[in-house]
Design an enzyme around this catalytic site. Sequence first.
Site, short mmCIF file in Angstrom:
data_model
loop_
_atom_site.label_atom_id
_atom_site.label_comp_id
_atom_site.label_asym_id
_atom_site.label_seq_id
_atom_site.Cartn_x
_atom_site.Cartn_y
_atom_site.Cartn_z
NE ARG A 47 -2.91 -1.43 3.17
CZ ARG A 47 -3.37 -1.10 4.38
NH1 ARG A 47 -4.12 -0.05 4.56
NH2 ARG A 47 -3.03 -1.84 5.43
CG ASN B 177 -0.08 -1.07 7.13
OD1 ASN B 177 0.75 -1.95 7.02
ND2 ASN B 177 -0.79 -0.90 8.22
CE1 TYR C 17 31.14 30.58 0.41
CE2 TYR C 17 33.04 31.16 -0.93
CZ TYR C 17 32.34 30.24 -0.17
OH TYR C 17 32.86 28.99 0.02
CG ASN D 250 31.20 46.73 8.21
OD1 ASN D 250 30.68 46.16 7.26
ND2 ASN D 250 30.56 47.60 8.97
CB SER E 86 30.40 47.30 -1.88
OG SER E 86 29.68 47.71 -0.75
C1 UD1 Z 1 -0.37 -8.91 12.16
C2 UD1 Z 1 -0.99 -9.85 13.17
C3 UD1 Z 1 -2.28 -9.23 13.72
C4 UD1 Z 1 -1.98 -7.90 14.34
C5 UD1 Z 1 -1.27 -7.01 13.34
C6 UD1 Z 1 -0.80 -5.74 14.02
C7 UD1 Z 1 -0.38 -12.07 12.38
C8 UD1 Z 1 -0.86 -13.28 11.70
N1 UD1 Z 1 -1.26 -11.10 12.51
O1 UD1 Z 1 -1.27 -8.79 11.09
O2 UD1 Z 1 -2.83 -10.09 14.68
O3 UD1 Z 1 -3.18 -7.30 14.79
O4 UD1 Z 1 -0.11 -7.65 12.79
O5 UD1 Z 1 -0.32 -4.85 13.07
O6 UD1 Z 1 0.74 -12.00 12.83
N2 UD1 Z 1 6.09 -9.89 7.87
C9 UD1 Z 1 7.21 -10.59 7.52
N3 UD1 Z 1 7.07 -11.74 6.80
C10 UD1 Z 1 5.86 -12.22 6.43
C11 UD1 Z 1 4.71 -11.48 6.79
C12 UD1 Z 1 4.86 -10.33 7.52
O7 UD1 Z 1 8.33 -10.20 7.84
O8 UD1 Z 1 5.82 -13.26 5.79
C13 UD1 Z 1 6.26 -8.66 8.66
C14 UD1 Z 1 5.75 -7.44 7.95
O9 UD1 Z 1 6.79 -6.81 7.23
C15 UD1 Z 1 5.30 -6.58 9.11
C16 UD1 Z 1 4.88 -7.59 10.16
O10 UD1 Z 1 5.50 -8.80 9.81
O11 UD1 Z 1 6.38 -5.84 9.64
C17 UD1 Z 1 3.38 -7.75 10.23
O12 UD1 Z 1 2.92 -8.20 8.99
P1 UD1 Z 1 1.53 -7.73 8.42
O13 UD1 Z 1 1.28 -8.41 7.14
O14 UD1 Z 1 1.45 -6.26 8.47
O15 UD1 Z 1 0.58 -8.36 9.53
P2 UD1 Z 1 -0.94 -8.20 9.62
O16 UD1 Z 1 -1.58 -9.07 8.62
O17 UD1 Z 1 -1.29 -6.77 9.61
#
Ligand code: UD1
Length: 459
Positions: free
Chosen positions: A15, A228, A367, A378, A406
């Site tokens: 997003r 996001n 400058y 000055n 100047s």
């Molecule tokens: C997750 C939580 C949700 C919580 C929310 C809070 C899970 C299943 N769900 O959801 O309960 O309310 O965060 O924001 O954990 N990431 C990885 N690898 C992956 C997937 C994600 O590194 O394969 C990282 C993303 O970069 C991010 C974080 O994990 O920093 C959370 O991932 P995101 O997809 O935003 O989680 P949500 O689905 O929002």
Amino acid sequence: MTLDVVIMAAGKGTRMKSNRPKVLHTLAGRALLHHVLDTAATLGARKIVTIVGHGAEQVEASIGQPGVVCIRQEPQLGTGHAVQQALPQLGDTGTTLILNGDVPLIEAATARALVDACGGERLALLTIELHDPTGYGRIVRGGQGPDAAVLGIVEHKDATPEQRGIREVYTGMMAAPTAHLRHWLGRLRNDNAQGEYYLTDIVAMAVADGVPVVASQAKDELEVLGVNSPLQLADLERRYQRREAERLMEAGVRLADPARFDQRGTLQCGSDVEIDIGCIFEGTVQIGDGARIGAHCVLRDAVIAAGAVVHPFTHIDGAQVGAGALIGPFARLRPGAVLGAEVHIGNFVEVKNSTLADGAKANHLAYLGDATVGERVNYGAGSITANYDGANKHRTVIEADVHVGSNCVLVAPVTIGAGATIGGGSTITRDVAPGQLAVGRGKQAVISGWSRPKKAPKA
Ligand code: UD1
Ligand code: CA
């Protein structure tokens, strides 16, 4: 007790609609991930493991901190899968704290409280009640109220209509006993609405295994808000800036408008400091008692001494301004500009790598580069130091009480002795002794009875 920290930062950030990895977008001038790394670094962890995936090379290259390990997650199969990748790095016992690379404002005290709540034997979740919990994992409890036992977390997409009514959500941060975590992660399945391995499924496993689950609510929403989209990023930035503005105002700083204030680093102010609208403070900035900063100034790594006045639209970078000095409007102080007390720098004056002693003045269009300027000098409008010969930089020394007229060019290296005077329009290539008058310009020619050319009459 051993503490390991895992920071999840592999997600795509679709997003954001950006080529830059999401966690490298900046809040208050610093990458989201680096805010989290800064906080993690204060926790005394044995290891900090960052899970990278999308834009892994860029993210890895951005991390200069020693002691941070980056592990790649390819492909990204969910948050549980992400933490699985970190397992080989984690200890056998102790606590693992899980943070998010896109939740930048989590505070060390909150993280520490979560680690304490875990204590290597309980699963501690950071939760918050949201007015609009859409999209978040819901905290399912066995009854009403904050003391009712936590039974699990259900993701929004998997939740029943009734569960969607729950306003207590999982923030994405938890502390788990590492040995249990290892065991639980090995049992994750992806038979859910998103076909992902959910880290959040370990909560129900803990309950089944009789491991106590504690959920503590975050005090400040700011700490748990994630980024996001560009809109969320800008919104979090404004909320962060508002908080910093309030902190300054509580300490007595008078901001003309807290909504038009930006701090991208640390700003330290004395008493009776006034800051007008639209100013940006970057790096480390110190402002002394009674100093005033006019509208739309950009100050970066600067020290402004007591009583100085910086007029609007001034740019200060890597410079020191002495007590009672007057700077701007439209002045530019570049790295290495060190100005003494009561120095005046006026409009369209640029100063770089130069020291100006007390009371020196350059009021208009000038400058000063690589110059050492004495007290009460000055320096006239339109005058410059020609400090660069095309290959090397050279210094100009202007001793105390010199007057430079100047439109002068002082060709460095050159020294103007104390009390000397440089006639306007001079190009000075040789040293001038103290007290001398130096004039180096074409002599004025006067032609009497000269008449201007006239236009030929039209035929
Ligand atoms: C997750 C939580 C949700 C919580 C929310 C809070 C899970 C299943 N769900 O959801 O309960 O309310 O965060 O924001 O954990 N990431 C990885 N690898 C992956 C997937 C994600 O590194 O394969 C990282 C993303 O970069 C991010 C974080 O994990 O920093 C959370 O991932 P995101 O997809 O935003 O989680 P949500 O689905 O929002
Ligand atoms: Ca997801």
